[in-house]
Design a protein around this motif. Structure first.
Motif, PDB file in Angstrom:
ATOM      1  N   GLY A  34       0.482  -1.123  -0.088  1.00 38.45           N
ATOM      2  CA  GLY A  34       0.116  -0.027  -0.554  1.00 38.45           C
ATOM      3  C   GLY A  34       0.885   1.276  -0.020  1.00 38.45           C
ATOM      4  N   GLU A  35       2.574   1.333   0.630  1.00 36.31           N
ATOM      5  CA  GLU A  35       3.149   2.162   0.820  1.00 36.31           C
ATOM      6  C   GLU A  35       3.705   2.641  -0.449  1.00 36.31           C
ATOM      7  OE1 GLU A  35       3.684   4.657   3.072  1.00 36.31           O
ATOM      8  OE2 GLU A  35       2.266   4.055   4.425  1.00 36.31           O
ATOM      9  N   ALA A  36       3.750   1.839  -1.357  1.00 36.26           N
ATOM     10  CA  ALA A  36       5.003   1.783  -2.427  1.00 36.26           C
ATOM     11  C   ALA A  36       3.536   2.283  -3.682  1.00 36.26           C
ATOM     12  CB  ALA A  36       5.828   0.196  -2.809  1.00 36.26           C
ATOM     13  N   VAL A  37       2.089   1.822  -3.425  1.00 34.25           N
ATOM     14  CA  VAL A  37       1.665   1.964  -4.667  1.00 34.25           C
ATOM     15  C   VAL A  37       1.212   3.483  -4.008  1.00 34.25           C
ATOM     16  CG1 VAL A  37      -1.373   1.878  -4.750  1.00 34.25           C
ATOM     17  CG2 VAL A  37       0.307  -0.079  -4.659  1.00 34.25           C
ATOM     18  N   LEU A  38       1.027   4.107  -2.736  1.00 33.47           N
ATOM     19  CA  LEU A  38       0.702   5.806  -2.589  1.00 33.47           C
ATOM     20  C   LEU A  38       2.507   6.655  -3.003  1.00 33.47           C
ATOM     21  CD1 LEU A  38      -0.425   7.880  -1.281  1.00 33.47           C
ATOM     22  CD2 LEU A  38       0.569   7.627   1.084  1.00 33.47           C
ATOM     23  N   HIS A  39       3.726   5.861  -2.968  1.00 33.56           N
ATOM     24  CA  HIS A  39       4.722   6.604  -3.384  1.00 33.56           C
ATOM     25  C   HIS A  39       4.921   6.484  -4.758  1.00 33.56           C
ATOM     26  CE1 HIS A  39       8.977   7.702  -3.763  1.00 33.56           C
ATOM     27  NE2 HIS A  39       8.983   6.272  -4.425  1.00 33.56           N
ATOM     28  N   HIS A  40       4.353   5.699  -6.111  1.00 29.89           N
ATOM     29  CA  HIS A  40       3.800   5.863  -7.040  1.00 29.89           C
ATOM     30  C   HIS A  40       2.752   6.907  -7.540  1.00 29.89           C
ATOM     31  CE1 HIS A  40       7.429   3.461  -8.289  1.00 29.89           C
ATOM     32  NE2 HIS A  40       6.786   2.037  -7.130  1.00 29.89           N
ATOM     33  N   LEU A  41       1.529   6.505  -6.958  1.00 33.21           N
ATOM     34  CA  LEU A  41       0.804   8.262  -7.158  1.00 33.21           C
ATOM     35  C   LEU A  41       0.843   8.972  -6.661  1.00 33.21           C
ATOM     36  CD1 LEU A  41      -2.297   6.432  -5.762  1.00 33.21           C
ATOM     37  CD2 LEU A  41      -2.309   7.095  -8.124  1.00 33.21           C
ATOM     38  N   ALA A  44       3.731  10.230  -9.510  1.00 31.21           N
ATOM     39  CA  ALA A  44       2.819  10.428 -10.877  1.00 31.21           C
ATOM     40  C   ALA A  44       1.635  11.888 -10.896  1.00 31.21           C
ATOM     41  CB  ALA A  44       1.527   9.264 -11.228  1.00 31.21           C
ATOM     42  N   THR A  45       1.456  12.353  -9.336  1.00 31.95           N
ATOM     43  CA  THR A  45       0.429  13.176  -9.167  1.00 31.95           C
ATOM     44  C   THR A  45       0.967  14.828  -8.913  1.00 31.95           C
ATOM     45  OG1 THR A  45      -0.010  12.537  -7.152  1.00 31.95           O
ATOM     46  CG2 THR A  45      -1.582  11.977  -9.030  1.00 31.95           C
ATOM     47  N   VAL A  46       2.237  14.709  -8.996  1.00 29.20           N
ATOM     48  CA  VAL A  46       3.167  15.609  -8.696  1.00 29.20           C
ATOM     49  C   VAL A  46       3.071  16.662  -6.830  1.00 29.20           C
ATOM     50  CG1 VAL A  46       4.326  18.112  -8.887  1.00 29.20           C
ATOM     51  CG2 VAL A  46       2.781  16.711 -10.795  1.00 29.20           C
ATOM     52  N   GLY A  47       2.173  15.141  -6.266  1.00 27.81           N
ATOM     53  CA  GLY A  47       2.454  15.366  -4.723  1.00 27.81           C
ATOM     54  C   GLY A  47       0.565  15.264  -4.456  1.00 27.81           C
ATOM     55  N   ARG A  48      -0.288  15.302  -5.259  1.00 26.05           N
ATOM     56  CA  ARG A  48      -1.534  15.684  -5.480  1.00 26.05           C
ATOM     57  C   ARG A  48      -2.194  14.214  -5.469  1.00 26.05           C
ATOM     58  NH1 ARG A  48      -3.374  17.689  -1.328  1.00 26.05           N
ATOM     59  NH2 ARG A  48      -5.686  18.223  -2.062  1.00 26.05           N
ATOM     60  N   PRO A  49      -1.685  12.803  -4.303  1.00 32.08           N
ATOM     61  CA  PRO A  49      -2.275  11.831  -5.019  1.00 32.08           C
ATOM     62  C   PRO A  49      -4.373  11.711  -5.062  1.00 32.08           C
ATOM     63  CG  PRO A  49      -1.602  11.313  -2.974  1.00 32.08           C
ATOM     64  CD  PRO A  49      -1.807  13.060  -3.378  1.00 32.08           C
ATOM     65  N   GLY A  50      -4.273  12.748  -4.041  1.00 32.73           N
ATOM     66  CA  GLY A  50      -6.009  12.428  -3.450  1.00 32.73           C
ATOM     67  C   GLY A  50      -6.503  12.108  -2.163  1.00 32.73           C
ATOM     68  N   PRO A  51      -7.598  11.402  -1.579  1.00 34.39           N
ATOM     69  CA  PRO A  51      -7.825  11.024  -0.924  1.00 34.39           C
ATOM     70  C   PRO A  51      -7.432   9.692  -0.599  1.00 34.39           C
ATOM     71  CG  PRO A  51      -9.879  11.155  -2.028  1.00 34.39           C
ATOM     72  CD  PRO A  51      -8.466  11.860  -2.162  1.00 34.39           C
ATOM     73  N   VAL A 117      -9.330  10.028  -5.884  1.00 33.21           N
ATOM     74  CA  VAL A 117      -7.944   9.189  -6.788  1.00 33.21           C
ATOM     75  C   VAL A 117      -8.446   8.947  -7.546  1.00 33.21           C
ATOM     76  CG1 VAL A 117      -6.321   7.232  -6.217  1.00 33.21           C
ATOM     77  CG2 VAL A 117      -6.226   8.007  -4.834  1.00 33.21           C
ATOM     78  N   ASP A 118      -7.497   8.826  -8.815  1.00 33.60           N
ATOM     79  CA  ASP A 118      -7.663   9.124 -10.518  1.00 33.60           C
ATOM     80  C   ASP A 118      -7.471   7.438  -9.993  1.00 33.60           C
ATOM     81  OD1 ASP A 118      -7.338   8.103 -12.941  1.00 33.60           O
ATOM     82  OD2 ASP A 118      -6.731   9.815 -13.120  1.00 33.60           O
ATOM     83  N   PRO A 119      -9.172   7.206 -10.354  1.00 35.79           N
ATOM     84  CA  PRO A 119      -9.354   4.971 -10.224  1.00 35.79           C
ATOM     85  C   PRO A 119      -8.556   4.391 -11.449  1.00 35.79           C
ATOM     86  CG  PRO A 119     -11.776   6.408 -10.854  1.00 35.79           C
ATOM     87  CD  PRO A 119     -10.681   7.462 -11.055  1.00 35.79           C
TER      88      PRO A 119
END
Length: 136
Positions: A34-41, A44-51, A117-119
């Motif tokens: 989960g942390e790895a997914v968040l890191h990549h998001l 990819a989103t320049v620090g704004r992955p969504g909630p 978060v962009d699905p």
């Protein structure tokens, strides 16, 4: 706190359970994955992955909140649990933006109204992270 408006499903204090598929769908990934997914998001989103809600004890689950109904458009790989409109009576703990919310916390800050978060991006990242062979 930000001057932008919080969604009405974010509690003012503490933690409240919210029924999935109503205000949002959620994709749950455990622990370091989960942390790895968040890191990549975040990258990819320049620090704004969504909630994103993180459980900081127990299973250390990470919940990625996506627009309501959008989870059914994707086949989520094993290791990613979908909480959406087809799930029956599944609740997600939502923390307040500030104060005591243990064991839950917002990663990257609380959301603003209409932010998710962009699905499609999440599906790509989750699939890449969870479908990698451990021997690769």
């Amino acid at each position: 706190m930000t001057s932008e408006k919080l969604p009405d499903w974010v509690p003012a204090s503490g933690i409240q359970l919210r029924l999935s598929g109503i205000h949002f769908d959620a994709i749950r990934v455990r622990g370091v994955r989960g942390e790895a997914v968040l890191h990549h998001l975040v990258e990819a989103t320049v620090g704004r992955p969504g909630p994103v809600v993180r459980e900081i004890a127990g299973g250390r689950w990470t919940y990625f909140l996506i627009p309501p109904g959008s989870s059914k458009e994707y086949t989520w790989p094993p290791g990613a649990t979908c909480f959406g409109p087809s799930a029956r009576d599944q609740y997600i703990g939502i923390p307040a933006p500030h104060g005591s919310t243990y064991p839950l916390e917002w990663r990257g800050g609380p959301p603003v109204a209409g932010e998710f978060v962009d699905p499609e991006l999440l599906h790509e990242v989750v699939t890449a992270q969870l479908c990698v062979s451990p021997d690769a």
